[in-house]
Design a protein around this motif. Structure first.
Motif, PDB file in Angstrom:
ATOM      1  N   LYS A 123       0.856  -1.182   0.000  1.00  0.00           N
ATOM      2  CA  LYS A 123       0.000   0.000   0.000  1.00  0.00           C
ATOM      3  C   LYS A 123       0.897   1.239   0.000  1.00  0.00           C
ATOM      4  CE  LYS A 123      -4.129  -2.180   1.781  1.00  0.00           C
ATOM      5  NZ  LYS A 123      -5.006  -2.406   2.938  1.00  0.00           N
ATOM      6  N   GLY A 124       0.738   2.158   0.882  1.00  0.00           N
ATOM      7  CA  GLY A 124       1.583   3.363   0.846  1.00  0.00           C
ATOM      8  C   GLY A 124       2.941   3.170   1.520  1.00  0.00           C
ATOM      9  N   ASN A 125       3.100   2.066   2.263  1.00  0.00           N
ATOM     10  CA  ASN A 125       4.327   1.897   3.059  1.00  0.00           C
ATOM     11  C   ASN A 125       5.441   1.225   2.272  1.00  0.00           C
ATOM     12  OD1 ASN A 125       2.979   2.928   5.247  1.00  0.00           O
ATOM     13  ND2 ASN A 125       2.295   0.913   5.970  1.00  0.00           N
ATOM     14  N   ASP A 126       6.653   1.581   2.645  1.00  0.00           N
ATOM     15  CA  ASP A 126       7.776   0.807   2.113  1.00  0.00           C
ATOM     16  C   ASP A 126       8.819   0.627   3.205  1.00  0.00           C
ATOM     17  OD1 ASP A 126      10.211   2.814   1.600  1.00  0.00           O
ATOM     18  OD2 ASP A 126       8.314   3.861   1.135  1.00  0.00           O
ATOM     19  N   PHE A 127       9.680  -0.341   3.001  1.00  0.00           N
ATOM     20  CA  PHE A 127      10.684  -0.675   4.013  1.00  0.00           C
ATOM     21  C   PHE A 127      11.888  -1.280   3.308  1.00  0.00           C
ATOM     22  CE2 PHE A 127      11.981  -3.382   7.827  1.00  0.00           C
ATOM     23  CZ  PHE A 127      12.480  -2.282   8.517  1.00  0.00           C
ATOM     24  N   LYS A 128      13.064  -0.763   3.644  1.00  0.00           N
ATOM     25  CA  LYS A 128      14.267  -1.316   3.000  1.00  0.00           C
ATOM     26  C   LYS A 128      14.685  -2.586   3.738  1.00  0.00           C
ATOM     27  CE  LYS A 128      18.445  -0.331   0.716  1.00  0.00           C
ATOM     28  NZ  LYS A 128      19.346   0.652   0.160  1.00  0.00           N
ATOM     29  N   VAL A 129      14.763  -3.679   2.992  1.00  0.00           N
ATOM     30  CA  VAL A 129      15.039  -4.971   3.629  1.00  0.00           C
ATOM     31  C   VAL A 129      16.204  -5.669   2.958  1.00  0.00           C
ATOM     32  CG1 VAL A 129      12.656  -5.357   4.334  1.00  0.00           C
ATOM     33  CG2 VAL A 129      13.455  -6.203   2.108  1.00  0.00           C
ATOM     34  N   THR A 130      16.734  -6.645   3.673  1.00  0.00           N
ATOM     35  CA  THR A 130      17.650  -7.595   3.050  1.00  0.00           C
ATOM     36  C   THR A 130      16.789  -8.773   2.636  1.00  0.00           C
ATOM     37  OG1 THR A 130      19.418  -6.930   4.523  1.00  0.00           O
ATOM     38  CG2 THR A 130      19.674  -9.053   3.438  1.00  0.00           C
ATOM     39  N   TYR A 131      16.869  -9.172   1.355  1.00  0.00           N
ATOM     40  CA  TYR A 131      16.116 -10.366   0.968  1.00  0.00           C
ATOM     41  C   TYR A 131      17.065 -11.530   0.868  1.00  0.00           C
ATOM     42  CZ  TYR A 131      17.850  -9.313  -3.712  1.00  0.00           C
ATOM     43  OH  TYR A 131      18.666  -9.035  -4.753  1.00  0.00           O
ATOM     44  N   LEU A 132      16.607 -12.656   1.375  1.00  0.00           N
ATOM     45  CA  LEU A 132      17.414 -13.865   1.326  1.00  0.00           C
ATOM     46  C   LEU A 132      16.655 -14.890   0.517  1.00  0.00           C
ATOM     47  CD1 LEU A 132      18.719 -14.469   4.971  1.00  0.00           C
ATOM     48  CD2 LEU A 132      20.075 -13.892   2.965  1.00  0.00           C
TER      49      LEU A 132
ATOM     50  N   VAL B  97       9.697  -6.318   9.583  1.00  0.00           N
ATOM     51  CA  VAL B  97       9.128  -6.007   8.267  1.00  0.00           C
ATOM     52  C   VAL B  97       7.606  -6.068   8.343  1.00  0.00           C
ATOM     53  CG1 VAL B  97       9.134  -6.622   5.823  1.00  0.00           C
ATOM     54  CG2 VAL B  97      11.163  -7.078   7.221  1.00  0.00           C
ATOM     55  N   LYS B  98       7.138  -7.133   8.977  1.00  0.00           N
ATOM     56  CA  LYS B  98       5.697  -7.307   9.119  1.00  0.00           C
ATOM     57  C   LYS B  98       5.115  -6.166   9.957  1.00  0.00           C
ATOM     58  CE  LYS B  98       1.933  -8.697  11.316  1.00  0.00           C
ATOM     59  NZ  LYS B  98       1.442  -8.240  12.599  1.00  0.00           N
ATOM     60  N   GLU B  99       5.768  -5.830  11.079  1.00  0.00           N
ATOM     61  CA  GLU B  99       5.277  -4.763  11.964  1.00  0.00           C
ATOM     62  C   GLU B  99       5.207  -3.428  11.235  1.00  0.00           C
ATOM     63  OE1 GLU B  99       4.427  -4.847  15.564  1.00  0.00           O
ATOM     64  OE2 GLU B  99       4.081  -6.857  14.714  1.00  0.00           O
ATOM     65  N   THR B 100       6.254  -3.136  10.455  1.00  0.00           N
ATOM     66  CA  THR B 100       6.314  -1.845   9.770  1.00  0.00           C
ATOM     67  C   THR B 100       5.251  -1.739   8.679  1.00  0.00           C
ATOM     68  OG1 THR B 100       8.684  -1.950  10.124  1.00  0.00           O
ATOM     69  CG2 THR B 100       7.901  -0.210   8.671  1.00  0.00           C
ATOM     70  N   LEU B 101       5.112  -2.816   7.901  1.00  0.00           N
ATOM     71  CA  LEU B 101       4.200  -2.740   6.755  1.00  0.00           C
ATOM     72  C   LEU B 101       2.750  -3.011   7.132  1.00  0.00           C
ATOM     73  CD1 LEU B 101       6.275  -4.491   3.945  1.00  0.00           C
ATOM     74  CD2 LEU B 101       6.023  -2.050   4.390  1.00  0.00           C
ATOM     75  N   PHE B 102       2.541  -3.896   8.069  1.00  0.00           N
ATOM     76  CA  PHE B 102       1.172  -4.346   8.346  1.00  0.00           C
ATOM     77  C   PHE B 102       0.652  -3.967   9.731  1.00  0.00           C
ATOM     78  CE2 PHE B 102       2.775  -7.127   5.028  1.00  0.00           C
ATOM     79  CZ  PHE B 102       1.734  -7.129   4.112  1.00  0.00           C
ATOM     80  N   GLY B 103       1.527  -3.614  10.621  1.00  0.00           N
ATOM     81  CA  GLY B 103       1.082  -3.306  11.980  1.00  0.00           C
ATOM     82  C   GLY B 103       0.408  -4.516  12.588  1.00  0.00           C
ATOM     83  N   GLU B 104      -0.835  -4.316  13.083  1.00  0.00           N
ATOM     84  CA  GLU B 104      -1.567  -5.403  13.734  1.00  0.00           C
ATOM     85  C   GLU B 104      -2.249  -6.335  12.731  1.00  0.00           C
ATOM     86  OE1 GLU B 104      -1.757  -5.944  17.287  1.00  0.00           O
ATOM     87  OE2 GLU B 104      -0.020  -4.646  16.948  1.00  0.00           O
ATOM     88  N   GLU B 105      -2.279  -5.904  11.499  1.00  0.00           N
ATOM     89  CA  GLU B 105      -3.019  -6.625  10.447  1.00  0.00           C
ATOM     90  C   GLU B 105      -2.427  -8.015  10.185  1.00  0.00           C
ATOM     91  OE1 GLU B 105      -4.043  -5.598   5.844  1.00  0.00           O
ATOM     92  OE2 GLU B 105      -3.226  -3.992   7.090  1.00  0.00           O
ATOM     93  N   ASP B 106      -3.287  -8.972   9.831  1.00  0.00           N
ATOM     94  CA  ASP B 106      -2.818 -10.300   9.424  1.00  0.00           C
ATOM     95  C   ASP B 106      -2.277 -10.196   7.996  1.00  0.00           C
ATOM     96  OD1 ASP B 106      -2.439 -12.889   8.623  1.00  0.00           O
ATOM     97  OD2 ASP B 106      -4.382 -13.632   9.339  1.00  0.00           O
ATOM     98  N   PRO B 107      -0.998 -10.485   7.782  1.00  0.00           N
ATOM     99  CA  PRO B 107      -0.417 -10.245   6.457  1.00  0.00           C
ATOM    100  C   PRO B 107      -0.665 -11.373   5.451  1.00  0.00           C
ATOM    101  CG  PRO B 107       1.275 -11.018   7.942  1.00  0.00           C
ATOM    102  CD  PRO B 107       0.001 -10.997   8.737  1.00  0.00           C
ATOM    103  N   ILE B 108      -1.166 -12.509   5.929  1.00  0.00           N
ATOM    104  CA  ILE B 108      -1.231 -13.688   5.045  1.00  0.00           C
ATOM    105  C   ILE B 108      -2.144 -13.424   3.841  1.00  0.00           C
ATOM    106  CG2 ILE B 108      -1.815 -16.166   4.917  1.00  0.00           C
ATOM    107  CD1 ILE B 108       0.658 -15.429   6.656  1.00  0.00           C
ATOM    108  N   GLY B 109      -1.607 -13.752   2.648  1.00  0.00           N
ATOM    109  CA  GLY B 109      -2.379 -13.590   1.426  1.00  0.00           C
ATOM    110  C   GLY B 109      -2.279 -12.203   0.818  1.00  0.00           C
ATOM    111  N   LYS B 110      -1.680 -11.245   1.586  1.00  0.00           N
ATOM    112  CA  LYS B 110      -1.558  -9.882   1.063  1.00  0.00           C
ATOM    113  C   LYS B 110      -0.461  -9.841   0.002  1.00  0.00           C
ATOM    114  CE  LYS B 110      -4.610  -8.096   3.950  1.00  0.00           C
ATOM    115  NZ  LYS B 110      -4.635  -8.926   5.104  1.00  0.00           N
ATOM    116  N   ILE B 111      -0.602  -8.891  -0.913  1.00  0.00           N
ATOM    117  CA  ILE B 111       0.371  -8.794  -2.005  1.00  0.00           C
ATOM    118  C   ILE B 111       1.328  -7.628  -1.722  1.00  0.00           C
ATOM    119  CG2 ILE B 111       0.682  -8.416  -4.494  1.00  0.00           C
ATOM    120  CD1 ILE B 111      -0.684 -11.063  -3.811  1.00  0.00           C
TER     121      ILE B 111
END
Lengths: 421, 238
Positions: free
Chosen positions: A120-129, A168-182
Motif C-alpha cells: 500500500k503506501g508503506n515501504d521498508f528497506k530490507v535484506t532479501y534472502l 518487516v511485518k510490523e512496519t508494513l502491516f502493523g496489527e493486520e494479518d499479512p497472510i495472502g496480502k500482495i
C-alpha cells in the motif's frame, strides 16, 4: 606499633596534605580505571561475538565464491572483493552435492541483496534472502506467528511467495494479518505466506529486517543471475567439522574441475570456512586488542606508582624529625617501615577503589554508547577479573613503590634525624 | 645500685678524610635515683655522651653497662626496646608532632609498647596530670606556650614510668620562668625516684642537680657533688 595505630597515623598524615594526597592518588585512579574500562569493553566485545555466533549453532560451515589468497595480498582487498562478486561459478547444483555429503546434516543455498518492499503506501528497506524452506530453519530459529514456510514446490516453480521477518511485518502491516496480502519487490508482486517472530541480530545481521524468498525466485526474478552467493551447511558431528570442511572442498573442486591435489586454497574459486574457526579468530583478535589497550593503560598505572614513590620520598624527608623522635621513644626499624608502607598502601588502595568505581562507570557508559552507535545490544560485562586484578595491582604498587621510601625512613639514624632541620 | 656504668668510652667521628674525637676515654657511674648534670661548653662532647648513654648512638670503643646489661651486646631492636621501657627523653626543641593532639603526643612511646587502650589512656592522663596539663590534652601542640610544650614533652618522657630521664638543654628555648617550672618538675621527678641526667651549658641550671660532671674536649675534667644544691621552687637566682 599495632596495625590500627599505623593506619590512624597514616590517615592523619595523608589528611594533613589533602591536595597532595589527592593528586598522588589521581595517577592510580586514572591507571586503574582505564585498565578496568579496557578489559570490560574487551569482555563485552567477546560476549557480543559469542552471542552473535551461538544463536546460529556452532557447527555451521560457509561456502563462498572467491579464494583466500587474494584477500591476503595487502591493499588489493577491495579489488578481490569486486572479483568475488563477479565469480559466478558457485551453483545451485553445488549445494545439492554438498547436501548429499554424509558428514553434512543440512545445507542451504543463499542468494541475497537489498531491496525496498512496498505494501500500500508503506515501504521498508530490507535484506532479501533467497533460500530453500530448510534454509529459513537453519538461519532463523524464530517461530512462525502467521502462516507457514514456502515449499520445495515454490523453489522448483519460481514461486512468488515471501516470508517476512518480524520488523518487516510490523512496519508494513502493523496489527493486520499479512497472510495472502500482495507486496511489491522490484516491480514484482509477491504473496505473503508467513511471518516470523522476533529473532534479533545474528552474525551482525538483524534477522527481523529480512524477508525470505525461494532461492530460484531471488536468482532469476530479482537478481537475474544463474549462480548463488553462498551455501550454508551444518556438520553432523561437532567434532568432525574440519573433516566436513575438507570433504566439501574436494566435492566442489571436482565439480568445478579444479586440479588442486596439494589443496592450495589459492587455486580454488571458492572458500570454505567453519563458524568455529571464524569465532576463534575473532576471539583471538579481540583478546590481543584488549591486551594491547590494557597494557597502554597499565603504563598509566606504572606512572601513578612512580608518583606514589616520589611523594613518599618527599614525605620521608619532610618527616625526618618525626622519624628520629619515634625511634628515640622506642620505634624499631620495622615499626617505622610498616608505618610508611601502610601510608603508601592506603594511598594506592583508596586510589584503586576510586579507580575501580570510575572504571565501572566508564565501562557502563561505553556499553550504552557502543550499543547505540553500533545499534546492537552491547551487554555491559562486569569485569570481575579485571577488578580483582586492579585491586591486587594497586596493592602491589603500594608495596613495591612504598618499600624504597619506607626502607629509607627506617634506616635513618635517630640522632641525625632529630637534628634535621 | 648503679644504673649506668661507663669505662673508657670513646667516640670517634670520621667522614673518611678527617677523624674527630668526640669522647676520649670517659669513665663514671650513675646510681639509681641520682640527679646528674653534665656541663661544658659547646663541642665538649656532652651531647654525644648523652646520645650514647641514651642508646641513640653507639660508642666506638669502651664499656657501657645499662641496668646491668652490656650495651655492646644489644641489637638495634633490643636498644629500641630499652629506650621504650626504661628511658625518657626531653629535648631542647620539644620535638612534639605537629597536627597531633597533646594526648597523642604523650601517648607516642606507648604506641610501641603493646598495651590496652584503657591502660594507655590512664597512663597518658596520669602523666599529663603530673605536669599540670590534663586540661590541655586535646589541644594541638601549636596552641600551647613554649613552657607548656616542654611540660608536654616531659609528660611524654615519663609516661612509660622510665627508670631514667635524659634532658638535653631542656630550658634552652624557654624564658626563665618557664625554665624554672621545668626544672622544678625535674626535681620533683627525681624526688619520686627517677634517675635524671641533665645536659646543660648553664652553670646555674647545673646547680639544680646533686652531682656535676664537667667536660672539656671529650674528657671529664671535673666530677663532684653539688654542695649547695639549689631548689627550683625557691626561684632562680642568676
Amino acid at each position: 606499633m599495632n596495625l590500627r595505630d599505623s593506619i590512624k597515623t597514616a590517615l592523619i598524615s595523608l589528611k594533613s596534605n589533602k591536595t597532595r594526597s589527592a593528586l598522588t592518588m589521581l595517577g592510580i585512579v586514572i591507571g586503574i580505571s582505564s585498565v578496568v574500562t579496557m578489559v570490560s569493553i574487551g569482555n563485552g566485545a567477546k560476549q557480543l561475538i559469542i552471542g552473535q555466533f551461538s544463536t546460529l549453532g556452532s557447527n555451521n560451515i560457509f561456502i563462498e565464491p572467491g579464494s583466500f589468497s587474494k584477500k591476503m595480498e595487502g591493499n588489493q582487498g577491495m579489488q578481490s572483493m569486486l572479483e568475488e562478486m563477479t565469480i559466478k561459478t558457485l551453483k545451485y547444483e553445488d549445494y545439492k552435492a554438498i547436501e548429499k555429503d554424509p558428514l553434512i546434516s543440512k545445507a542451504a543455498p543463499l542468494a541475497f541483496g537489498a531491496e525496498k518492499i512496498f505494501y500500500k503506501g508503506n515501504d521498508f528497506k530490507v535484506t532479501y534472502l533467497g533460500t530453500t524452506p530448510e534454509g529459513i530453519n537453519i538461519l532463523n530459529k524464530a517461530e512462525f506467528i502467521y502462516g507457514n514456510n514456502f515449499t520445495e514446490e515454490d523453489v522448483k516453480s519460481l514461486g512468488r511467495d515471501v516470508v517476512l521477518g518480524y520488523k518487516v511485518k510490523e512496519t508494513l502491516f502493523g496489527e493486520e494479518d499479512p497472510i495472502g496480502k500482495i507486496v511489491r519487490i522490484r516491480g514484482n508482486n509477491f504473496r505473503v505466506i508467513g511471518s516470523l517472530d522476533q529473532q534479533g541480530t545474528q552474525m551482525f545481521m538483524n534477522l527481523d529486517e529480512v524477508i525470505y524468498l525461494p532461492i530460484t525466485t531471488a536468482q532469476k526474478v530479482i537478481l537475474g543471475v544463474d549462480h548463488i552467493q553462498e551455501i550454508v551447511a551444518q556438520a553432523k558431528d561437532e567434532n568432525r567439522i574440519e573433516e566436513a570442511v575438507e570433504s566439501i572442498r574436494l566435492t566442489i573442486r571436482e565439480r568445478h574441475a579444479i586440479d588442486n591435489p596439494e589443496g592450495d586454497p589459492a587455486k580454488d574459486d571458492f572458500k570454505v570456512v567453519s563458524q568455529k574457526e571464524t569465532a576463534e579468530i575473532l576471539d583471538t583478535v579481540i583478546s590481543i586488542f584488549t591486551m594491547f589497550l590494557s597494557s597502554v593503560a597499565a603504563i598509566a598505572l606504572l606512572v601513578g606508582g612512580i608518583g606514589i614513590m616520589n611523594i613518599m620520598l618527599v614525605s620521608v624527608t619532610e618527616r625526618t624529625k618525626e622519624i628520629g623522635l619515634r625511634k628515640a621513644v622506642g620505634a624499631r626499624r620495622s615499626d617505622v617501615m610498616t608505618q610508611f608502607l601502610i601510608e603508601a598502601l592506603i594511598l594506592t588502595l583508596i586510589g584503586g577503589l576510586i579507580g575501580i568505581f570510575f572504571g565501572l562507570v566508564f565501562s557502563l557508559l561505553a556499553s550504552f554508547i557502543l550499543g547505540a552507535v553500533l545499534s546492537i545490544s552491547w551487554q555491559f560485562s562486569f569485569p570481575l577479573n579485571a577488578v580483582a586484578w586492579a585491586f591486587c595491582v594497586a596493592t602491589a604498587i603500594g608495596l613495591v613503590f612504598g618499600l624504597y621510601p619506607a626502607r629509607r625512613a627506617s634506616k635513618l639514624n635517630p640522632i641525625e634525624a632529630l637534628r634535621y632541620e | 645500685m648503679n644504673i649506668i656504668e661507663v669505662k673508657d668510652l670513646r667516640k670517634v667521628y670520621s667522614n673518611g678524610y678527617v677523624s674527630t674525637v668526640a669522647l676520649d676515654g670517659v669513665s663514671f657511674d650513675v646510681k639509681e635515683g641520682e640527679f646528674l648534670a653534665i656541663v661544658g661548653s659547646s663541642g665538649c662532647g656532652k651531647s654525644t655522651l648523652m646520645h650514647i648513654l641514651g642508646l641513640l648512638d653507639r660508642p666506638t670503643s669502651g664499656f657501657y653497662n645499662f641496668g646491668g646489661k652490656n650495651v655492646f651486646e644489644m641489637s638495634d631492636d633490643e636498644a629500641a626496646r630499652v629506650r621504650n621501657k626504661k628511658m625518657g627523653f626531653v629535648f631542647q626543641s620539644f620535638n612534639l608532632l605537629p597536627r597531633t593532639s597533646i594526648f597523642n603526643n604523650v601517648k607516642l612511646p606507648l604506641v610501641y609498647g603493646g598495651l590496652s587502650d584503657e591502660k594507655e589512656k590512664e597512663m597518658v592522663l596520669s602523666a599529663l596530670e603530673s605536669v599540670g596539663l590534663k586540661d590541655k590534652a586535646n589541644n594541638f601542640s601549636n596552641q600551647l606556650s613554649g613552657g607548656e610544650q616542654q611540660r608536654a614533652a616531659i609528660a611524654r618522657a615519663l609516661v612509660n614510668h622510665p627508670a631514667i630521664i635524659f634532658a638535653d638543654e631542656p630550658t634552652g628555648n624557654l624564658d626563665s620562668l618557664s625554665g624554672q617550672n621545668v626544672l622544678e618538675l625535674l626535681q620533683d621527678l627525681n624526688d619520686d625516684g627517677h634517675t635524671i641526667i641533665l645536659v646543660t651549658h648553664e652553670k646555674y641550671t647545673s646547680e639544680m642537680a646533686q652531682r656535676i660532671i664537667e667536660m672539656k674536649d671529650g674528657k671529664i675534667v671535673l666530677d663532684e657533688k653539688v654542695e649547695n644544691r639549689k631548689l627550683a621552687k625557691n626561684g632562680l637566682i642568676k
